[in-house]
Design an enzyme around this catalytic site. Structure first.
Site, short mmCIF file in Angstrom:
data_model
loop_
_atom_site.label_atom_id
_atom_site.label_comp_id
_atom_site.label_asym_id
_atom_site.label_seq_id
_atom_site.Cartn_x
_atom_site.Cartn_y
_atom_site.Cartn_z
N LYS A 70 29.58 40.30 34.09
CA LYS A 70 29.18 38.96 33.62
C LYS A 70 29.38 37.91 34.72
O LYS A 70 28.49 37.13 35.00
CB LYS A 70 29.97 38.56 32.36
N ARG A 124 34.98 34.83 22.13
CA ARG A 124 35.45 36.20 22.26
C ARG A 124 35.82 36.83 20.91
O ARG A 124 36.21 37.98 20.87
CB ARG A 124 36.70 36.18 23.13
N ARG A 161 37.69 46.73 41.02
CA ARG A 161 37.48 45.28 41.26
C ARG A 161 38.59 44.72 42.13
O ARG A 161 39.77 45.00 41.92
CB ARG A 161 37.44 44.54 39.92
N ARG A 172 43.57 42.26 40.30
CA ARG A 172 44.09 41.46 39.20
C ARG A 172 45.13 42.26 38.43
O ARG A 172 44.96 43.46 38.24
CB ARG A 172 42.95 41.08 38.24
N ARG A 227 42.40 46.14 27.01
CA ARG A 227 41.34 45.13 26.97
C ARG A 227 40.06 45.69 26.36
O ARG A 227 39.35 44.99 25.64
CB ARG A 227 41.08 44.60 28.39
P1 ADP Z 1 36.87 39.83 32.18
O1 ADP Z 1 35.99 39.13 33.19
O2 ADP Z 1 37.49 41.03 32.75
O3 ADP Z 1 36.16 40.07 30.89
P2 ADP Z 1 38.00 37.26 31.76
O4 ADP Z 1 38.11 36.69 33.11
O5 ADP Z 1 36.84 36.83 30.92
O6 ADP Z 1 38.04 38.85 31.88
O7 ADP Z 1 39.32 37.01 30.93
C1 ADP Z 1 40.57 37.32 31.46
C2 ADP Z 1 41.62 37.02 30.42
O8 ADP Z 1 41.61 35.62 30.10
C3 ADP Z 1 41.45 37.73 29.08
O9 ADP Z 1 41.95 39.05 29.07
C4 ADP Z 1 42.25 36.79 28.16
O10 ADP Z 1 43.64 36.96 28.35
C5 ADP Z 1 41.88 35.42 28.71
N1 ADP Z 1 40.67 34.87 28.07
C6 ADP Z 1 39.49 34.56 28.68
N2 ADP Z 1 38.61 34.06 27.80
C7 ADP Z 1 39.24 34.08 26.59
C8 ADP Z 1 38.86 33.70 25.28
N3 ADP Z 1 37.66 33.22 25.01
N4 ADP Z 1 39.78 33.85 24.29
C9 ADP Z 1 41.01 34.31 24.53
N5 ADP Z 1 41.44 34.70 25.73
C10 ADP Z 1 40.57 34.58 26.77
P1 ADP Z 2 33.09 40.71 34.23
O1 ADP Z 2 32.93 39.26 34.62
O2 ADP Z 2 32.12 41.12 33.16
O3 ADP Z 2 34.50 41.05 33.91
P2 ADP Z 2 32.65 41.27 37.06
O4 ADP Z 2 31.43 40.48 37.37
O5 ADP Z 2 33.94 40.76 37.56
O6 ADP Z 2 32.72 41.60 35.48
O7 ADP Z 2 32.41 42.75 37.63
C1 ADP Z 2 33.41 43.76 37.49
C2 ADP Z 2 33.42 44.62 38.76
O8 ADP Z 2 32.24 45.41 38.82
C3 ADP Z 2 33.47 43.84 40.06
O9 ADP Z 2 34.24 44.57 40.97
C4 ADP Z 2 31.99 43.77 40.50
O10 ADP Z 2 31.88 43.67 41.92
C5 ADP Z 2 31.47 45.10 39.99
N1 ADP Z 2 30.07 45.07 39.51
C6 ADP Z 2 29.45 44.06 38.85
N2 ADP Z 2 28.20 44.42 38.52
C7 ADP Z 2 28.02 45.70 38.96
C8 ADP Z 2 26.93 46.63 38.92
N3 ADP Z 2 25.77 46.32 38.32
N4 ADP Z 2 27.12 47.85 39.48
C9 ADP Z 2 28.30 48.18 40.06
N5 ADP Z 2 29.36 47.34 40.14
C10 ADP Z 2 29.23 46.12 39.59
#
Ligand code: ADP
Ligand code: ADP
Length: 216
Positions: free
Chosen positions: A13, A88, A127, A160, A171
């Site tokens: 995302k 979420r 990542r 992270r 998660r």
């Molecule tokens: P990812 O990109 O791996 O999905 P995020 O960066 O969106 O993770 O979120 C990282 C952490 O931040 C989550 O595991 C949670 O602890 C917190 N977080 C982010 N968005 C929300 C939300 N909308 N509600 C509750 N916690 C959140």
């Molecule tokens: P999210 O915001 O949904 O948690 P990220 O954008 O941080 O996800 O992506 C998670 C990991 O996967 C990062 O290390 C990113 O570089 C990698 N990644 C993202 N999109 C792709 C894809 N289409 N194919 C392979 N790796 C990807």
């Protein structure tokens, strides 16, 4: 345009939001990024949220909604936005709907990026992020140009805390239990566009742009 990006943690995302932001010319708002920025400050909210973030748990809804409301005090999001990581769960979605209604705003699309858990686990475990600018990389699919240094500011990349194996499992379970039901929630509003997220970053971008072009 007002868009919500949905999908499991690590599906891509944030990566897609960076290119979508310049394509659509609306800001990318990531609640995860906002929380991580708070962790880097002495702000008491930062101390409070660390216990949730590092353990892969959702921050309580009230605090999360408060952070989103604060973000809306900034004018840039009034022309449109790409939300990533919010809402979420159903409670947050209902609160957000109420907030949007009060402002006479509607969502144009909920872009649901889909990929199976096996892909997600590979993406999350590989990542790496820059602790200075927040740019995201992957050890195999999205490598930095030099070693494990950020392309932008040459800071050594880090993993992270919540991308460690045990926390990844937790998660994903929370995603399936609390966030996935939102696909149904927004489907009822006719807003969901599902994108195959199993291809490359570029392929996913192209599919997203094409699908958004069709709703305009
Ligand atoms: P990812 O990109 O791996 O999905 P995020 O960066 O969106 O993770 O979120 C990282 C952490 O931040 C989550 O595991 C949670 O602890 C917190 N977080 C982010 N968005 C929300 C939300 N909308 N509600 C509750 N916690 C959140
Ligand atoms: P999210 O915001 O949904 O948690 P990220 O954008 O941080 O996800 O992506 C998670 C990991 O996967 C990062 O290390 C990113 O570089 C990698 N990644 C993202 N999109 C792709 C894809 N289409 N194919 C392979 N790796 C990807």
């Amino acid at each position: 345009m007002r868009i919500i990006l949905m999908g499991p943690p690590g599906v891509g995302k944030g990566t897609q939001a960076v290119t979508l932001e310049s394509h659509l010319n609306v800001p990318h708002v990531s609640t995860g990024d906002i929380f991580r920025a708070l962790l880097r400050t002495e702000d008491p909210i930062g101390i409070e949220v660390r216990k949730y973030l590092d353990h892969g748990l959702l921050v309580p809804d009230e605090l999360t909604n408060q952070v989103v409301t604060t973000r809306f005090r900034e004018q840039d999001v009034h022309k449109g936005f790409i939300f990533d990581g919010y809402p979420r769960n159903v409670f947050q979605a209902e609160s957000f709907d109420k907030f949007l209604k009060e402002h006479n705003w509607t969502i144009d699309a909920v872009v649901n990026i889909a990929a199976p858990d096996e892909d997600i686990i590979k993406r999350l475990s590989g990542r790496r992020v820059c602790p200075t600018c927040g740019k995201t990389y992957h050890l195999e699919s999205n490598k930095p140009k030099v070693d494990t240094l950020c392309d932008v500011d040459q800071t050594p990349l880090i993993q992270r805390e919540d991308d460690k194996p045990e926390t990844i499992k937790k998660r994903l379970a929370i995603y399936h239990d609390q966030t996935k039901p939102l696909i149904e929630y927004y489907s009822k509003q006719g807003l969901v566009i599902t994108i195959d997220g199993t291809g490359t970053i570029e392929k996913t971008h192209d599919l997203t742009i094409k699908a958004l072009g069709e709703i305009k």
